[in-house]
Design an enzyme around this catalytic site. Sequence first.
Site, PDB file in Angstrom:
ATOM      1  CG  PHE A  17       7.349   2.579  -3.214  1.00  0.00           C
ATOM      2  CD1 PHE A  17       7.903   3.847  -3.278  1.00  0.00           C
ATOM      3  CD2 PHE A  17       6.092   2.426  -2.649  1.00  0.00           C
ATOM      4  CE1 PHE A  17       7.230   4.944  -2.765  1.00  0.00           C
ATOM      5  CE2 PHE A  17       5.405   3.507  -2.134  1.00  0.00           C
ATOM      6  CZ  PHE A  17       5.976   4.779  -2.189  1.00  0.00           C
ATOM      7  CB  SER A  49       2.455  -4.775  -7.767  1.00  0.00           C
ATOM      8  OG  SER A  49       1.534  -4.309  -6.811  1.00  0.00           O
ATOM      9  CB  SER A 121      -5.914  -6.738   4.585  1.00  0.00           C
ATOM     10  OG  SER A 121      -5.513  -8.084   4.466  1.00  0.00           O
ATOM     11  CG  HIS A 141       6.109  -3.143   4.113  1.00  0.00           C
ATOM     12  ND1 HIS A 141       5.034  -2.682   3.412  1.00  0.00           N
ATOM     13  CD2 HIS A 141       6.864  -3.835   3.223  1.00  0.00           C
ATOM     14  CE1 HIS A 141       5.132  -3.059   2.141  1.00  0.00           C
ATOM     15  NE2 HIS A 141       6.233  -3.771   2.015  1.00  0.00           N
ATOM     16  CG  HIS A 166       7.711  -6.224  -2.801  1.00  0.00           C
ATOM     17  ND1 HIS A 166       7.398  -4.878  -2.871  1.00  0.00           N
ATOM     18  CD2 HIS A 166       8.841  -6.389  -3.546  1.00  0.00           C
ATOM     19  CE1 HIS A 166       8.299  -4.266  -3.632  1.00  0.00           C
ATOM     20  NE2 HIS A 166       9.185  -5.158  -4.047  1.00  0.00           N
ATOM     21  CG  ASP A 167       9.230  -4.051   0.271  1.00  0.00           C
ATOM     22  OD1 ASP A 167      10.117  -3.724  -0.533  1.00  0.00           O
ATOM     23  OD2 ASP A 167       8.100  -3.541   0.276  1.00  0.00           O
TER      24      ASP A 167
END
Length: 211
Positions: A17, A49, A121, A141, A166-167
Amino acid sequence: MTMPPDLRYAAEHAKGFMPSGEGLALFHAALKYGGQGPICEIGTYCGKSAIYLGAAARQTGSVVITVDHHRGSEEIQPGWAHHDPTLVDPRFGKMDSLPAFRTAIAAAGLEDEVIAVVGQSGRVAGLWNTPLALLFIDGGHSEEPVTADYEGWAPHVMEGGALVFHDIYPDPSGGGQAPYRVYLRALSSGAFKEVGGEGSLRVLERVGPGI
């Protein structure tokens, strides 16, 4: 330095994206900081990415560690706008982006530069102790995962290294606000200052303690 045309083509045609301009900004950030140590990405998805980061790692002699459970964040699950049914493993009825990631990295010729860590993570962060030259946070997110990614991984960014988000959407009409709130938290900590950005990408440099 510019991104080699073959790797730029591979990045732009991988599933994901990230717009090209933001990807190139990520590449240049990794070029700037990657020579100081390893690069870490939180949120692999299909490797888009990671190709931008891997291209920079090749030029700086660095390496990219990309961390993801590969079962998909909330926004790509069935019923959500970004869901891709081709990534569902029919044996388990779950998302599995790992095969697509491996294909993308192999096709780009970056298997020596990009190392996949498959797991949650937070669990991986609890075992981590290597200073990072650049940390790219682009996993889940919503509030809980992005906060956990920041708290678990940002302390490992070396002074003079970079934290990239990001975002980031200051205007709620542009997108979700959880990454933006964590980005503001990083700035208010005094440990980071903003040094660049492109689109929804923000580059912060670590200037001291205080995370």
